[in-house]
Design an enzyme around this catalytic site. Structure first.
Site, PDB file in Angstrom:
ATOM      1  N   HIS A 176       0.820  -1.208   0.000  1.00  0.00           N
ATOM      2  CA  HIS A 176       0.000   0.000   0.000  1.00  0.00           C
ATOM      3  C   HIS A 176       0.856   1.261   0.000  1.00  0.00           C
ATOM      4  O   HIS A 176       0.500   2.266  -0.617  1.00  0.00           O
ATOM      5  CB  HIS A 176      -0.921  -0.008   1.218  1.00  0.00           C
ATOM      6  CG  HIS A 176      -1.969   1.053   1.211  1.00  0.00           C
ATOM      7  ND1 HIS A 176      -3.112   0.961   0.451  1.00  0.00           N
ATOM      8  CD2 HIS A 176      -2.040   2.247   1.865  1.00  0.00           C
ATOM      9  CE1 HIS A 176      -3.851   2.044   0.640  1.00  0.00           C
ATOM     10  NE2 HIS A 176      -3.225   2.840   1.488  1.00  0.00           N
ATOM     11  N   HIS A 229     -10.297   2.790  -0.162  1.00  0.00           N
ATOM     12  CA  HIS A 229     -10.467   2.338   1.214  1.00  0.00           C
ATOM     13  C   HIS A 229     -11.290   1.055   1.171  1.00  0.00           C
ATOM     14  O   HIS A 229     -12.333   0.929   1.810  1.00  0.00           O
ATOM     15  CB  HIS A 229     -11.120   3.423   2.082  1.00  0.00           C
ATOM     16  CG  HIS A 229     -10.341   3.701   3.334  1.00  0.00           C
ATOM     17  ND1 HIS A 229     -10.917   3.929   4.553  1.00  0.00           N
ATOM     18  CD2 HIS A 229      -9.006   3.754   3.553  1.00  0.00           C
ATOM     19  CE1 HIS A 229      -9.978   4.133   5.465  1.00  0.00           C
ATOM     20  NE2 HIS A 229      -8.809   4.029   4.880  1.00  0.00           N
TER      21      HIS A 229
END
Length: 736
Positions: free
Chosen positions: A49, A95
């Protein structure tokens, strides 16, 4: 107080998402065994990420510069010049995993995080958009996830006070175990007052701003870099909790101290929290950073250095401050009721040093934390090209009218009003075009300029042919901006894929990125920011490849923006672009023929540009009265949407003899638009089209209250609207 740390074992390393060779890389880099806090810091900075270790080798092929680009990828958000000394700041991020685990807070904090990325740059947010992918409607969790995600987006955006003006919603069983929540934010700034993350100067105070630190969100970035399995509910503690009212205060306080000239550098605390913000500020400025965690405002007792460094509590910023402005800045933050604490300083050492309770908990080389992260050239396979579907082999429906009535009430094509009516899309008073059209349009301050925004991708195309799918996602976004009269300027992307360690998934990623790059170059539509979200799969089952594209376009005079609604009776309906009746991977093939197969439609970027430029010219000289681009569902679905938006019906010519009627009406050929023009303008438009080598054909005329096709029963526009508007509210109310 002396803290006794646990022994670093192979099991502990694995729990932190680090592979044995990556851990060996750490040992070689620092020459010793790391502390637990250091292991956590490496885990945060070297996960997928934050480090882009599987993707950055391919992302370098994206075009990131252009005449309007002020700041490309690498900062909190991208920045483009929109003239008159103004800049547009924007970015999209995912998200996904948090929203699946806890849909309300996951989606809400996704909105909060992307808003911080924008105002960290010195921009006041003016709009939010999103791109949402849910599982099959019949899946037992889908209704709950839709409800929570939409409520979370609305709850945060509405409370913060920024309009949510556009987006997209899709359903497919490949998202059953891993939904996608992609959030985009856009802001306005003065182009000579953009703030960046690179620290400068030695001995400068590092200031913690905003809300207190808690234990929420610990390992959030690492969790976002791992596959799901059956224990995803156990990961709930890694989901952050948002407070939009605190973020609104943070926005105002940050913009005020920026205006007062207090700020050297600023970075929001997003993924990996204090760790990533501090190391990125130091590394970008070629400086070291020392943090004293005893000074960090905490809302929970007894937090360890490890917990503080990895917490992803929301509404927090880190800033390098001009020392002489320290008292002024503190007074501003106290006025807004926010924490302000000097927690460290910049140093010449190029070391990242973390102290807590009198002990040094971390002492690491700051540049290598980011620069020495692994970079993988993972093996990938180019997927076998699927055959073209011959339209003659696809069964015709009982009637074209029956097929249209069915299609407009399917989950993907039905009205999404139930979603966007939960968002405040007009707060601020500058929303010119609301959700439901091709692109949102927002006035820039008092005008006359306007900005147009759209989010687009067709995942089934991307899976069938990643290269063409990547091209199509960019081209459709470019078309949607063009359809409202905007000149497309730049994009942000959110690249959502499965496990990159699988060559077929990596092949999807590489193909899509190459397609995106080709389209961006051909359309002068550079990538200025973005996000990569990998490992989107559960129990080994990957999502559809979903490279969401968020585009921004500029309109010189917002009053000239076009909408898709028919405007008057008796106007000519023109089809722009070539129609071959392409049914491969179409919604018709999936929903009516119950087949998901074949090659997706090819994307001719030269034709996209020529047709789009022609349409935009018709809008800007006020010739076109209504405009709609063609995408999912093809020609007849687009015409129905134009009729439903206005309540005005239309009569249409029969399908051409050389095409099956269902292929003509529902094929998904690209680079096409429907425009309406006054009858008196038709011949002039056709002449302009011939001069520009653009294919234009007259297909009907507006009027009445029905859609009337030659040889078919007439369909009442009101009945079509009822079908389109009814599916989603009915589903959310519990209908099967």
């Amino acid at each position: 107080m002396t803290v006794t740390e646990p022994k670093i074992t192979p099991e502990l390393v694995a729990e932190h998402g680090l592979k044995p060779d990556e851990y060996q890389r750490i040992l070689d880099l620092i020459g010793r065994e790391p502390t637990l806090t250091e292991l956590g810091i490496f885990s945060a900075m070297w996960n997928e990420h934050c480090s882009y270790k599987s993707s950055k080798v391919h992302l370098r092929g994206l075009p990131t510069s252009g005449p309007h680009v002020i700041q490309g990828p690498g900062e909190n958000a991208g920045v483009i010049d929109i003239g008159d000394g103004q800049a547009c700041v924007f970015k999209m991020e995912s998200h996904n995993h948090p929203s699946y685990i806890e849909p309300y807070q996951g989606a809400a904090t996704g909105v909060g995080g992307i808003l911080r990325d924008v105002f960290t740059m010195g921009a006041r947010p003016i709009a939010c958009l999103n791109a949402l992918s849910f599982g099959a409607p019949e899946h037992p969790k889908t209704r709950h996830l839709v409800s929570g995600v939409v409520a979370g987006i609305g709850g945060y955006g509405n409370s913060f006070g920024v309009p949510t003006v556009g987006g997209s919603v899709r359903f497919h069983n490949r998202y059953d175990g891993n939904i996608l929540v992609n959030a985009m934010a856009v802001g306005l700034a003065e182009k000579d007052k953009i703030f960046y993350a690179a620290a400068s100067g030695v001995g400068m105070p590092i200031v913690y701003l905003g809300s207190k630190t808690g234990r929420d969100g610990i390992h959030g970035a690492s969790m976002a870099s791992a596959e799901f399995d059956d224990d995803s509910d156990e990961k709930r503690p890694t989901v952050q909790v948002g407070d939009p009212f605190a973020e609104k205060l943070l926005l105002e306080a940050c913009l005020e101290i920026m205006e007062k000239g207090c700020v050297i550098a600023i970075q929001d605390m997003g993924a990996a929290g204090l760790t990533s913000s501090a190391t990125e500020m130091g590394a970008k400025g070629d400086l070291g950073v020392t943090l004293d965690l005893d000074k960090v405002p905490c809302r929970e007792e007894g937090m360890t250095a490890y917990e503080m460094m990895l917490s992803e509590s929301q509404e927090r910023m880190l800033m390098v401050l001009k020392p002489e402005k320290e008292k002024e800045a503190e007074a501003i933050f106290r006025k807004w009721g926010l924490d302000f604490a000097i927690v460290g300083e910049t140093t010449p050492s190029k070391r990242f040093i973390v102290r807590h309770n009198g002990q040094t908990m971390a002492d690491l080389p700051i540049k290598e934390l980011g620069d020495s992260a692994p970079e993988y050239k993972r093996p990938f396979i180019s997927l076998e090209k699927l055959p073209t579907i011959d339209a003659e082999t696809v069964p015709a429906p009982a009637s074209i009218a029956d097929a249209l009535e069915h299609l407009i009430a399917t989950p993907d094509l039905c009205s999404k009003r139930w979603v966007w009516e939960q968002y405040d899309h007009i707060i601020g008073g500058n929303t010119v075009q609301r959700p439901g059209g091709d692109a949102a349009v927002v006035r820039v301050e008092e005008g006359p300029k306007g900005l147009a925004f759209a989010t687009d991708v067709t995942p089934r195309y991307c899976e069938a042919n990643p290269f063409e799918g990547g091209k199509q996602a960019v081209a459709e976004c470019w078309r949607n901006l063009t359809a409202v009269g905007a000149t497309p300027l730049a994009i942000t992307d959110n690249l959502n894929f499965g496990n990159p360690e699988k060559p077929e998934i990596m092949g999807q990623f590489v193909g899509c990125v190459r397609g995106i790059a080709e389209a961006c170059k051909a359309l002068d539509f550079p990538v200025v920011s973005g996000n990569v979200s990998l490992y989107n799969e559960t129990n080994g089952k990957a999502i559809l490849p979903t490279p969401s594209i968020g585009g921004v376009g500029l309109i010189a005079d917002f009053t000239k923006s076009a909408t898709l609604a028919f405007k008057a009776e008796g106007e000519a309906i023109l089809l722009i672009g070539e129609t071959t009746g392409w049914l491969g991977q179409s919604i018709y093939l999936r929903e009516i023929a119950v087949r998901e197969e074949g090659a997706p439609p090819p994307v001719d970027l030269v034709e996209e540009r020529e047709n789009g430029d022609f349409v935009r010219a018709l809008i800007l000289d006020s010739t076109a009265t209504a405009v709609h681009d063609l995408s999912d569902g093809g020609l007849l679905v687009a015409l129905a949407e134009m009729a439903m938006a206005s309540g005005i019906g239309a009569r249409f010519e029969a399908a051409p003899d050389d095409l099956p009627a269902h292929a003509y009406w529902f094929g998904e050929d690209q680079a096409r638009y429907v425009v309406t023009v006054p009858e008196a303008q038709v011949e002039a438009v056709l002449a302009r089209a011939r001069a520009a080598s653009v294919l234009v054909s007259r297909i009907g005329v507006t009027g009445g209250k029905t859609l009337a096709l030659a040889g078919e029963r007439a369909m009442a526009v009101a009945d079509l609207s009822e079908r389109s508007e009814g599916w989603l509210p009915g589903y959310m109310a519990g209908a099967a």
